[in-house]
Design a protein around this motif. Structure first.
Motif, PDB file in Angstrom:
ATOM      1  N   UNK A 183       8.304   3.676   7.049  1.00 18.47           N
ATOM      2  CA  UNK A 183       7.429   3.837   5.894  1.00 18.47           C
ATOM      3  C   UNK A 183       7.082   2.449   5.341  1.00 18.47           C
ATOM      4  N   UNK A 184       6.191   1.732   6.028  1.00 19.66           N
ATOM      5  CA  UNK A 184       5.935   0.331   5.658  1.00 19.66           C
ATOM      6  C   UNK A 184       5.362   0.130   4.273  1.00 19.66           C
ATOM      7  N   UNK A 185       4.772   1.168   3.667  1.00 21.59           N
ATOM      8  CA  UNK A 185       4.199   1.008   2.327  1.00 21.59           C
ATOM      9  C   UNK A 185       5.093   1.592   1.236  1.00 21.59           C
ATOM     10  N   UNK A 186       6.308   1.997   1.581  1.00 21.57           N
ATOM     11  CA  UNK A 186       7.242   2.478   0.567  1.00 21.57           C
ATOM     12  C   UNK A 186       8.015   1.279   0.023  1.00 21.57           C
ATOM     13  N   UNK A 187       8.204   1.278  -1.292  1.00 18.12           N
ATOM     14  CA  UNK A 187       8.827   0.120  -1.910  1.00 18.12           C
ATOM     15  C   UNK A 187       7.819  -1.009  -2.031  1.00 18.12           C
ATOM     16  N   UNK A 188       8.249  -2.094  -2.639  1.00 19.00           N
ATOM     17  CA  UNK A 188       7.345  -3.225  -2.874  1.00 19.00           C
ATOM     18  C   UNK A 188       8.130  -4.524  -2.844  1.00 19.00           C
ATOM     19  N   UNK A 189       7.423  -5.633  -2.678  1.00 22.46           N
ATOM     20  CA  UNK A 189       8.060  -6.936  -2.674  1.00 22.46           C
ATOM     21  C   UNK A 189       7.715  -7.730  -3.912  1.00 22.46           C
TER      22      UNK A 189
ATOM     23  N   UNK B  88       3.374   4.921  -7.435  1.00 19.25           N
ATOM     24  CA  UNK B  88       3.108   5.854  -8.529  1.00 19.25           C
ATOM     25  C   UNK B  88       1.755   6.521  -8.298  1.00 19.25           C
ATOM     26  N   UNK B  89       1.663   7.822  -8.618  1.00 16.99           N
ATOM     27  CA  UNK B  89       0.412   8.541  -8.354  1.00 16.99           C
ATOM     28  C   UNK B  89      -0.176   9.227  -9.592  1.00 16.99           C
TER      29      UNK B  89
ATOM     30  N   UNK C 131      -4.946   2.587  -2.163  1.00 14.58           N
ATOM     31  CA  UNK C 131      -4.351   3.360  -1.088  1.00 14.58           C
ATOM     32  C   UNK C 131      -3.811   4.683  -1.573  1.00 14.58           C
ATOM     33  N   UNK C 132      -2.782   5.156  -0.912  1.00 17.31           N
ATOM     34  CA  UNK C 132      -2.282   6.507  -1.138  1.00 17.31           C
ATOM     35  C   UNK C 132      -1.441   6.640  -2.396  1.00 17.31           C
TER      36      UNK C 132
END
Length: 494
Positions: free
Chosen positions: A39-45, A86-87, A106-107
């Motif tokens: 899940x490359x877009x889960x979490x953040x840096x 967050x959505x 994005x999503x």
């Protein structure tokens, strides 16, 4: 000569200053993902969260949720912008006391641009206000927020936080939590940790429920159960609170079966502590939804949530054992990468086998032999799924659970009981409140056992096909007494 020397020196100094100035890179956006291979877009840096303060108001008649989440974090780089997972419809964002701009990308990404750049090492106070109907919001093709006849459930894996609070949604960024929810009379709001306000009247017809989780917690393990529940409070021998809750729509027989199972939580935790080491949290309990409200059980930290259908045929202690074992393996020690999910599910499944042995309903060796020879024949597709790297679309495949448990049983036979349980306790202790990956577990197992185990784990976790057993291994064809309940529990577990 002197003048020339001074000129050269000045030129060199100017060049050095220019290089140094150029070396100081301008602030940049934090990465939109935490580096997970599945899940490359889960979490953040770009930042590390220390604490979430989540204050909500819920309207069950319309499923409207309003909220303010305050995030305490630290920048890990010079930031010009950063992402939150967050959505919900956002109404304002402030960063370090100043309004920030924000945009959906994005999503499920909320991109936040502070009014001024944030230097590495600087504390971040992020305040996000929002107002939406979560059950109407779709991301990744679904909504994890589950509206029920009397409320809602925010319970899921690997993603749920997006629908009720903004977060850095990856298990490697844990934080402490305060969750406070305002709900109408007749509705309970149950969450993780210790209750700090229990149905405190605030305004006419509305009560506030507040919970504190003071041990590090992964975002997906934070939950909300909103509805009409029958609740109980008690205290364990160590003084920590026990909170259990049962939806009032449960049929009487299912309610009785659920209580005879969940009310043994304290006893089962103490038994597991004897195997895995001290219980890692300061609260205990469980929540049971009405049958079919959720469709599965999940190991939410300190307080697993079970679907009432899991108790339709009577008590289900094996399910309780599974979810409570996750308090060590999955909650206290979380996965560093989602592909290492067997470190959660294989271990919790093996706890069910250990409970079977404790109850005299089939030893772990008997269960392993039965599963190996009878449940999954050599040509079963089960053996083609690699528990150490099952793929994102097979995160909860049966092989992750059962082949993961088989791996632990045959590791136990290889290294002996003393070293095997030392490995389990060592893993729980060394990674306590953190995360880990399979390579780290293998290294610990080799250190404690004094054996080279690379080939063993390569065969059991990463090689397609049914691994061969030693010629001396005895085949058990008769079904252990515990197997039907262990197998049935699969339909109610994660």
């Amino acid at each position: 000569m002197l003048r020339r020397s001074l000129t050269v020196t000045a030129a060199v100094l100017a060049a050095v200053l220019t290089v140094q100035s150029g070396a100081q890179a301008a602030p940049a956006p934090g990465s939109p993902g935490a580096g997970d291979v599945y899940y490359p877009e889960y979490g953040n840096g770009g930042y590390d969260v220390a604490h979430y303060d989540i204050r909500l108001r819920y309207y069950p008649g319309t499923d409207r949720l309003t909220g303010t989440t305050t995030i305490l974090a630290t920048a890990t780089q010079d930031l010009s912008a950063f992402n939150l997972d967050f959505v919900l419809a956002t109404t304002s964002v402030r960063v370090n006391n100043r309004p920030a701009t924000y945009a959906r990308q994005g999503d499920h990404e909320l991109v936040v641009t502070p009014a001024r750049p944030v230097a590495a090492g600087t504390p971040l106070t992020i305040v996000v206000e929002y107002d939406d109907v979560p059950s109407n919001v779709v991301a990744s093709g679904f909504t994890s927020w589950n509206r029920t006849p009397d409320g809602a459930l925010a319970v899921n894996e690997p993603e749920i936080s997006w629908w009720w609070y903004p977060s850095n949604d990856h298990p490697t960024d844990k934080a402490t939590y305060d969750v406070s929810v305002l709900v109408p009379d007749g509705i309970e709001a149950i969450s993780n940790g210790v209750p700090t306000r229990w149905a405190q009247p605030v305004i006419g017809g509305w009560n506030r429920w507040s919970w504190r989780q003071d041990r590090p917690q992964a975002p997906y393990l934070a939950f909300l159960a909103l509805g009409d529940f029958e609740t109980y409070q008690d205290t364990s021998a160590d003084g920590s609170p026990i909170v259990t809750a049962y939806n009032k729509r449960l049929a009487p027989a299912a309610l009785a079966a659920a209580k005879t199972s969940v009310e043994r939580t304290d006893e089962i935790l103490d038994w597991e502590a004897g195997l895995f080491g001290p219980y890692p949290f300061g609260a205990r309990g469980g929540v049971v939804t009405a049958a079919g409200d959720q469709g599965f059980a999940l190991e939410n930290q300190t307080r697993p949530v079970y679907d009432g259908a899991s108790f339709a045929r009577g008590s289900n202690n094996s399910l309780i054992v599974h979810e409570l074992a996750h308090q060590w393996f999955g909650d206290s020690v979380s996965v560093g990468q989602w592909k290492d999910i067997w470190l959660n599910e294989g271990f919790a499944s093996y706890a069910q086998w250990l409970w079977s042995e404790e109850q005299g309903e089939g030893t772990t060796a008997e269960l392993a032999s039965y599963v190996y020879h009878e449940v999954y024949p050599a040509d079963d597709p089960f053996w083609q799924v690699l528990p150490g790297d099952p793929g994102a679309d097979r995160l909860f495949d049966g092989a992750v659970y059962d082949r993961g448990a088989l791996t632990l049983q045959y590791l136990r036979e290889k290294v002996g009981d003393e070293k095997f349980f030392a490995i389990l306790r060592g893993w729980a202790a060394s990674q306590r409140y953190g995360d880990g990956v399979t390579s780290e577990f293998i290294a610990l197992a080799e250190q404690i056992s004094g054996q080279d185990l690379d080939a063993f784990f390569q065969t059991w976790l990463y090689t397609p096909g049914r691994p061969p057993l030693a010629k001396s291994a005895k085949a058990v064809s008769s079904q252990p007494k515990s197997w039907p309940q262990i197998a049935a529990a699969r339909h109610g577990i994660n």
